[in-house]
Enzyme design. Sequence first.
Site, PDB file in Angstrom:
ATOM      1  N   ILE A 171       2.267   1.965  -3.581  1.00  0.00           N
ATOM      2  CA  ILE A 171       1.404   2.685  -4.539  1.00  0.00           C
ATOM      3  C   ILE A 171       0.952   4.034  -4.006  1.00  0.00           C
ATOM      4  CG2 ILE A 171       0.625   0.528  -5.578  1.00  0.00           C
ATOM      5  CD1 ILE A 171      -2.072   0.976  -4.123  1.00  0.00           C
ATOM      6  N   GLU A 172       1.008   4.210  -2.690  1.00  0.00           N
ATOM      7  CA  GLU A 172       0.622   5.501  -2.122  1.00  0.00           C
ATOM      8  C   GLU A 172       1.701   6.559  -2.358  1.00  0.00           C
ATOM      9  OE1 GLU A 172      -1.922   6.823  -0.692  1.00  0.00           O
ATOM     10  OE2 GLU A 172      -3.252   5.192  -0.107  1.00  0.00           O
ATOM     11  N   SER A 173       2.975   6.173  -2.141  1.00  0.00           N
ATOM     12  CA  SER A 173       4.038   7.183  -2.135  1.00  0.00           C
ATOM     13  C   SER A 173       5.343   6.735  -2.753  1.00  0.00           C
ATOM     14  CB  SER A 173       4.319   7.595  -0.687  1.00  0.00           C
ATOM     15  OG  SER A 173       4.893   6.492   0.020  1.00  0.00           O
ATOM     16  N   LEU A 190       0.848  -1.195   0.000  1.00  0.00           N
ATOM     17  CA  LEU A 190       0.000   0.000   0.000  1.00  0.00           C
ATOM     18  C   LEU A 190       0.886   1.247   0.000  1.00  0.00           C
ATOM     19  CD1 LEU A 190      -2.891  -0.708   2.563  1.00  0.00           C
ATOM     20  CD2 LEU A 190      -3.072  -0.520   0.088  1.00  0.00           C
ATOM     21  N   TYR A 196      -7.654   1.231  -7.113  1.00  0.00           N
ATOM     22  CA  TYR A 196      -6.713   1.158  -6.000  1.00  0.00           C
ATOM     23  C   TYR A 196      -6.242  -0.266  -5.706  1.00  0.00           C
ATOM     24  CZ  TYR A 196      -4.630   2.520  -1.532  1.00  0.00           C
ATOM     25  OH  TYR A 196      -3.757   2.764  -0.514  1.00  0.00           O
TER      26      TYR A 196
END
Length: 568
Positions: A201-203, A198, A306
């Site tokens: 893909i978030e940061s 997570l 997502y």
Amino acid sequence: MKRRVFGMRAAMFLSAVLLFLPLQAEAAGSTSASFTETGASAAKTLLDLSPVFPPASAVRSPTAPAPAPAQQNVIPFQLSFLYPSMAAAAFEEDDDQVMSPVDVDLQVSTNIEEEVLEPLGSAEIEVDDFFAKASEEVEKGKHGEFAAMANPIDKFIRYFTNKGRDRMELYLSRSGKYRDMMQGILSEYGLPEDLIYLALIESGFSTKAYSRARAVGPWQFIAGTGRRYGLQINWWVDERRDAEKSTHAAASYLKDLYGMFDSWPLAAAAYNAGEGKISRAISRYKSDDLSELIQHKYLKQETKDYVPKMLAAMAIAKEPEKYGFFDIEYEEPLNLRTVTVPGGIDLVEMARIIEVPYDDIREWNPELRRFCTPPNWPEYDLRLPADAVDRAQDRMEDIHEQAKVTFLQHNVRGKETLGGLAARYGTSYAILHELNGLRSGSIQHMSLLVIPVTGLYGSDTVPGQKIDPDKIMVARMKAEEGRRRSSYGRSGDRASVTVQKGQTLSKIARENGVSLAALAKANGLATNAKVKVGTRLKIPGRKASAQKSGSKAVAKPARGKARQGSTL
């Protein structure tokens, strides 16, 4: 004649006033009070009633308490004709006054209180094996468990292996720095270790990541959710950028989401869209199957993508060679310890004392937003390599005396400029500009400024204490001498700087004490050239430090052209 009459009347009026004040004091029973004592008492009463205004840059909420007013050496204009000696003293150049941490915090803080939400809360949960078989199911495509998401998963695999290949290689490389630490924390909470994707893909595992939605850090928390899960977010620190603390917060949040939905796809989608949005989608379409919910228009495309994006990234990260990612150079895991230092420690001076580069301290402690540790905290845990921690502990007395920041309240006078004050007090233009919330470089509209200095100690750091210019000059000279002896320091002491957002060539020149022409020439640029964020610029007249802390200097072979008659 008229002037003479007017002058006589004025003199009579003054005499009456002078006679009236002591008579009033005697009538009140203060027969021993002298005229001077009575007048001074009256002046003090009026002074106590007069408001003390904060600088224009300070922004306070209506409910925020006002800082304790400092003693003001000011005589009201109405009484100045009665006490000329006191009035003259009032207009002499005042010494700067030491501010308390609370006063400093009020000066710099916006005090916009956001709603602090309570954690969702959940009992102990039994986690399913969704991630254990996810890679296998992704491989099966339309014949696997994610058949309904097979097309978007395949879409993202193609993207990450083609157009987004360079970025994915960067993310995989950076993951080496945080993977072990993050997986260890997730395990502590009884969560699948694969949830670290997570953060990918978030940061891209970046502590500096900042989104359009104002989400920050590797786990991309917005302020409200971050505070809900115990992260400190204020003018001085933003713990959303702290990889370790934000992972604890993310683990708590994900555990609560799974307890709410009993499904990792739904929990992951809720991490993106919010638990309320996913709950309403479930109620609207009478389904708790994410594959079904993403077929409808209610959820945004970002949320629909997502989980497929995460599954695609996870499949590649776990088997990079299978998808054509060979020879990934993973960054070394962070191996840092903590050392407790006082609040309000100047990071530049700290770097000089413990002999590590300033930029490295900032990289190891990305949650620190300003030039010092929070002055309103009694102490702060800094992350440093083991050898630097040992030096910090051995030199703690020097840190207290030389790196502790004292904040002074300065009355702006005459034609003072921000650059001139920065030079006088041994700080930087950029720090003064930021600390006082200035929108431009002009301070003519300001009455008071907050100025940080190092080198003061003992009674000179007590809030309310007046500091004369001589002490400030001595403190500045000591700081400058220390910087000259050290190769580690602020941008003003480094051989090169990296262009940050909002910086221009002229601003960088001003902050580093060099001319615009010299800076431009040293970097082969025109004086009006625009510089891109991330560009490394040489600072003329400075030499690079020989080596970084914990690294060995390696002599590079000199290369030259052999000439006739030369020998080895």
